[in-house]
Design an enzyme around this catalytic site. Structure first.
Site, PDB file in Angstrom:
ATOM      1  N   CYS A 168      -3.004  -6.121   2.270  1.00 46.23           N
ATOM      2  CA  CYS A 168      -3.891  -7.224   2.635  1.00 46.23           C
ATOM      3  C   CYS A 168      -5.315  -6.941   2.189  1.00 46.23           C
ATOM      4  CB  CYS A 168      -3.850  -7.432   4.151  1.00 46.23           C
ATOM      5  SG  CYS A 168      -2.304  -8.145   4.689  1.00 46.23           S
TER       6      CYS A 168
ATOM      7  N   ARG B 266       0.825  -1.216   0.000  1.00 45.85           N
ATOM      8  CA  ARG B 266       0.000   0.000   0.000  1.00 45.85           C
ATOM      9  C   ARG B 266       0.854   1.259   0.000  1.00 45.85           C
ATOM     10  NH1 ARG B 266      -4.696  -1.035   0.051  1.00 45.85           N
ATOM     11  NH2 ARG B 266      -5.452   1.040   0.509  1.00 45.85           N
TER      12      ARG B 266
ATOM     13  N   VAL C 209     -12.154  -1.841  12.638  1.00 50.99           N
ATOM     14  CA  VAL C 209     -11.327  -1.018  11.737  1.00 50.99           C
ATOM     15  C   VAL C 209     -11.555  -1.400  10.274  1.00 50.99           C
ATOM     16  CG1 VAL C 209      -8.973  -0.285  11.177  1.00 50.99           C
ATOM     17  CG2 VAL C 209      -9.627  -0.671  13.564  1.00 50.99           C
TER      18      VAL C 209
HETATM   19  C1  LIG Z   1       1.317  -0.136   5.886  1.00 48.91           C
HETATM   20  C2  LIG Z   1       0.548   0.186   7.113  1.00 48.91           C
HETATM   21  O1  LIG Z   1       0.934   1.038   7.899  1.00 48.91           O
HETATM   22  N1  LIG Z   1      -0.552  -0.521   7.306  1.00 48.91           N
HETATM   23  C3  LIG Z   1      -1.335  -0.293   8.511  1.00 48.91           C
HETATM   24  C4  LIG Z   1      -2.217   0.897   8.295  1.00 48.91           C
HETATM   25  O2  LIG Z   1      -3.006   0.627   7.133  1.00 48.91           O
HETATM   26  P1  LIG Z   1      -3.779   1.823   6.426  1.00 48.91           P
HETATM   27  O3  LIG Z   1      -2.980   3.060   6.552  1.00 48.91           O
HETATM   28  O4  LIG Z   1      -4.153   1.351   5.064  1.00 48.91           O
HETATM   29  O5  LIG Z   1      -5.070   1.881   7.347  1.00 48.91           O
HETATM   30  P2  LIG Z   1      -6.006   3.134   7.642  1.00 48.91           P
HETATM   31  O6  LIG Z   1      -5.787   3.560   9.042  1.00 48.91           O
HETATM   32  O7  LIG Z   1      -5.850   4.130   6.567  1.00 48.91           O
HETATM   33  O8  LIG Z   1      -7.449   2.466   7.497  1.00 48.91           O
HETATM   34  C5  LIG Z   1      -8.369   2.448   8.558  1.00 48.91           C
HETATM   35  C6  LIG Z   1      -9.775   2.482   8.029  1.00 48.91           C
HETATM   36  O9  LIG Z   1      -9.983   3.692   7.298  1.00 48.91           O
HETATM   37  C7  LIG Z   1     -10.538   3.415   6.031  1.00 48.91           C
HETATM   38  N2  LIG Z   1     -10.053   4.405   5.054  1.00 48.91           N
HETATM   39  C8  LIG Z   1      -8.727   4.695   4.986  1.00 48.91           C
HETATM   40  C9  LIG Z   1      -8.241   5.592   4.051  1.00 48.91           C
HETATM   41  C10 LIG Z   1      -9.172   6.216   3.165  1.00 48.91           C
HETATM   42  O10 LIG Z   1      -8.811   7.027   2.290  1.00 48.91           O
HETATM   43  N3  LIG Z   1     -10.498   5.896   3.269  1.00 48.91           N
HETATM   44  C11 LIG Z   1     -10.965   5.004   4.199  1.00 48.91           C
HETATM   45  O11 LIG Z   1     -12.175   4.741   4.288  1.00 48.91           O
HETATM   46  C12 LIG Z   1     -10.019   1.991   5.705  1.00 48.91           C
HETATM   47  O12 LIG Z   1     -10.798   1.369   4.732  1.00 48.91           O
HETATM   48  C13 LIG Z   1     -10.109   1.333   7.069  1.00 48.91           C
HETATM   49  O13 LIG Z   1     -11.425   0.895   7.303  1.00 48.91           O
HETATM   50  O14 LIG Z   1      -3.038   1.097   9.453  1.00 48.91           O
HETATM   51  C14 LIG Z   1      -3.916  -0.008   9.733  1.00 48.91           C
HETATM   52  C15 LIG Z   1      -4.753   0.356  10.946  1.00 48.91           C
HETATM   53  O15 LIG Z   1      -3.951   0.478  12.084  1.00 48.91           O
HETATM   54  C16 LIG Z   1      -3.106  -1.291   9.958  1.00 48.91           C
HETATM   55  O16 LIG Z   1      -4.010  -2.379  10.037  1.00 48.91           O
HETATM   56  C17 LIG Z   1      -2.139  -1.544   8.827  1.00 48.91           C
HETATM   57  O17 LIG Z   1      -1.212  -2.566   9.214  1.00 48.91           O
HETATM   58  C1  LIG Z   2      -2.928  -4.854   7.130  1.00 53.70           C
HETATM   59  C2  LIG Z   2      -1.605  -4.893   7.201  1.00 53.70           C
HETATM   60  O1  LIG Z   2      -0.742  -4.337   6.339  1.00 53.70           O
HETATM   61  P1  LIG Z   2      -0.973  -3.494   4.987  1.00 53.70           P
HETATM   62  O2  LIG Z   2      -1.645  -2.221   5.381  1.00 53.70           O
HETATM   63  O3  LIG Z   2       0.421  -3.261   4.528  1.00 53.70           O
HETATM   64  O4  LIG Z   2      -1.785  -4.362   4.088  1.00 53.70           O
HETATM   65  C3  LIG Z   2      -0.901  -5.550   8.334  1.00 53.70           C
HETATM   66  O5  LIG Z   2       0.299  -5.276   8.528  1.00 53.70           O
HETATM   67  O6  LIG Z   2      -1.523  -6.377   9.037  1.00 53.70           O
END
Ligand SMILES: CC(=O)N[C@H]1[C@@H](OP(=O)(O)OP(=O)(O)OC[C@H]2O[C@@H](n3ccc(=O)[nH]c3=O)[C@H](O)[C@@H]2O)O[C@H](CO)[C@@H](O)[C@@H]1O
Ligand SMILES: C=C(OP(=O)(O)O)C(=O)O
Length: 453
Positions: free
Chosen positions: A135, A111, A347
């Site tokens: 993932c 990502r 989440v």
């Molecule tokens: C590479 C990395 O650091 N991955 C972590 C990061 O993922 P990541 O940064 O992708 O996760 P986010 O905190 O952004 O996502 C949390 C929630 O917000 C939603 N969302 C997010 C962005 C957006 O533009 N729109 C939206 O709706 C997502 O679908 C999800 O339901 O934080 C997650 C939450 O702690 C962790 O599980 C992942 O391991």
């Molecule tokens: C969801 C995870 O990672 P990523 O956001 O890189 O898919 C994870 O580390 O469990």
């Protein structure tokens, strides 16, 4: 268009894809955890913002790091091994002259490319970001990222295989409120605002320890970032940033995974490099579950305090809550608790599917895809909540199972190690995304397994 293939980036031959695991043996011994997947990869992207080389220490040998390394190299950043083992030198001085690259890289594997937007817009005035991987645990939209980038003055053009961005007038500070404290969107704002003209106010920011460590990296580079109460971050844009020298925060997700492996197999694991502060919430749940831990300056030792374990009620949440990436290995341990445990996943909307294979192994887990009506909540929840109800203790039996994603995959391996008999676990290569030297660590802990494919 430059193509960076999966094979190029994943050349390390450490892991095969299929394991035969003979379970029933407690895992005992020591594992070392290095830098966090969720910090190191972002700090690597930050190096693109500097005028001089950066040094990142304790970089984990995982596939997501290899992916980001090759993306940086495509953009002209010279990446070499540093003098200290496990360190990388990231030299961006040729990046500007490397010019614009439309990358078709690693769709389906990481990502992190979305975080290149701000740094590339500052450097080149344009960027192309391919569709993201990571993932598959829900929809994972990027609307917060794109809305924020538009507020900074970027023009966003969605294309069939990615997004094209440009900033003909440059980027300026903005007032942004995230609908949810997204980790990635907060990092997007930080990496863009540090060099935007003027002040940025970010409300409802994520405050995970990895974000605080990224703020530390950016401050070392010359950024001015203040963190106010109630999830508000102010960033005063500066005209120039330099390189950093930084030791990555440890991987608390890996530490929590090994802690659950000790719990599930009734073993004892010293996780060298684990720290208490970033794991406070995890440690409370661990203790309530019947786990014990000893904390020293070098790390944390995890084991059971009692058998059977206690059932618990857990809600995943943003920091300082119980992290969503911890629930899968914990659920394996909860199959050995006496009574009914409940895990609310708040989440992501599809992060409990991995439990069906645990049921195949003898667990009793019922997933409620719409959550549990009327269940107790600390705070109001998002509509995407699901819940798993785990009734135990249930002996686990070996089975043929296929790894679905990173944390689900880790959970399957420890379930197979805790189970009686032999399991065949396929698709374990995914685990390389976030766990370094995984087979070596299992061997060091006395796991009985062969790589058979
Ligand atoms: C590479 C990395 O650091 N991955 C972590 C990061 O993922 P990541 O940064 O992708 O996760 P986010 O905190 O952004 O996502 C949390 C929630 O917000 C939603 N969302 C997010 C962005 C957006 O533009 N729109 C939206 O709706 C997502 O679908 C999800 O339901 O934080 C997650 C939450 O702690 C962790 O599980 C992942 O391991
Ligand atoms: C969801 C995870 O990672 P990523 O956001 O890189 O898919 C994870 O580390 O469990």
């Amino acid at each position: 268009m430059t193509s960076v293939t999966e094979a190029e980036s994943a050349a390390t031959p450490e892991l095969g894809d299929v394991l035969e695991i003979r379970g029933g043996r407690p895992l005992r011994g020591q594992v070392d955890v290095k830098g966090a997947k969720n910090l190191a990869t972002k700090a690597m992207v930050a190096s693109l913002l500097g005028e001089t080389p950066s040094i990142l220490r304790d970089v984990p040998e995982i596939r997501d790091v290899e992916v980001v390394r090759s993306l940086l190299e495509v953009h002209g950043v010279r990446v070499t091994e540093g003098e200290e083992p496990g360190s990388l030198v990231l030299d961006p001085t040729a990046a500007k002259s490397a010019g614009f690259e439309e990358i078709d890289a690693h769709a389906g594997s990481s990502r992190i490319p979305i975080l290149f937007c701000g740094p590339l817009l500052h450097l080149l005035g344009q960027a192309f970001i391919p569709d993201l991987g990571g993932c598959r645990i829900g929809d994972r939209p990027i609307d917060f990222h794109l809305d924020a980038l538009r507020k900074f003055g970027a023009i966003v053009d969605k294309q069939p295989n990615g997004i094209r961005l440009s900033a003909p007038e440059g980027l300026h500070g903005a007032s942004i409120e995230l609908p949810y404290p997204s980790v990635g969107a907060t990092e997007q704002v930080l990496l863009t605002a540090v060099r935007a003209k003027g002040v940025t106010e970010l409300k409802n920011a994520a405050i995970e320890p990895e974000i605080m460590d990224l703020i530390g990296v950016l401050q070392k580079m010359g950024a001015i970032i203040s963190y106010e109460p109630n999830r508000v971050i102010f960033i005063e844009g500066v005209a120039e940033l330099k390189g950093y020298d930084h030791r990555s925060l440890f991987d608390r997700n890996e530490a929590a995974s090994w802690a659950c492996a000790a719990l599930a197999t009734d073993g004892e694991i010293f996780v060298k490099g684990a720290r208490q502060y970033e794991m406070l919430t995890f440690l409370n749940v661990y203790r309530k579950t019947g786990g014990a831990f000893d904390i020293t300056d070098e790390g944390i030792t995890f084991r059971r305090a009692k058998t059977p374990l206690n059932p618990v009620m857990v809600e995943t949440d943003v920091h300082p809550g119980f992290m969503t990436d911890w629930q899968q290995p914990l659920i394996v341990a909860l199959t050995q608790a006496e009574g009914v445990s409940i895990v609310h996943e708040t989440v992501y909307e599809n992060r409990l599917g991995f439990t069906s294979a645990l049921n195949q192994m003898g667990a009793d887990i019922v997933v409620h895809p719409e959550g549990l009506a009327g269940a107790y909540r600390r705070v109001a929840r998002r509509p995407l909540e699901q819940a798993a109800v785990i009734t135990g203790p249930t002996p686990l039996q070996g089975a043929d199972i296929v790894v679905p994603d990173l944390r689900g995959g880790y959970a399957y391996v420890i379930a197979a190690l805790a189970a009686k008999g032999t399991s065949r676990v396929s698709n374990v290569g995914i685990i390389r995304r976030g766990y370094e030297k995984f087979f070596d660590k299992l061997t060091a802990l006395g796991a009985d397994f062969d790589v058979v494919g």
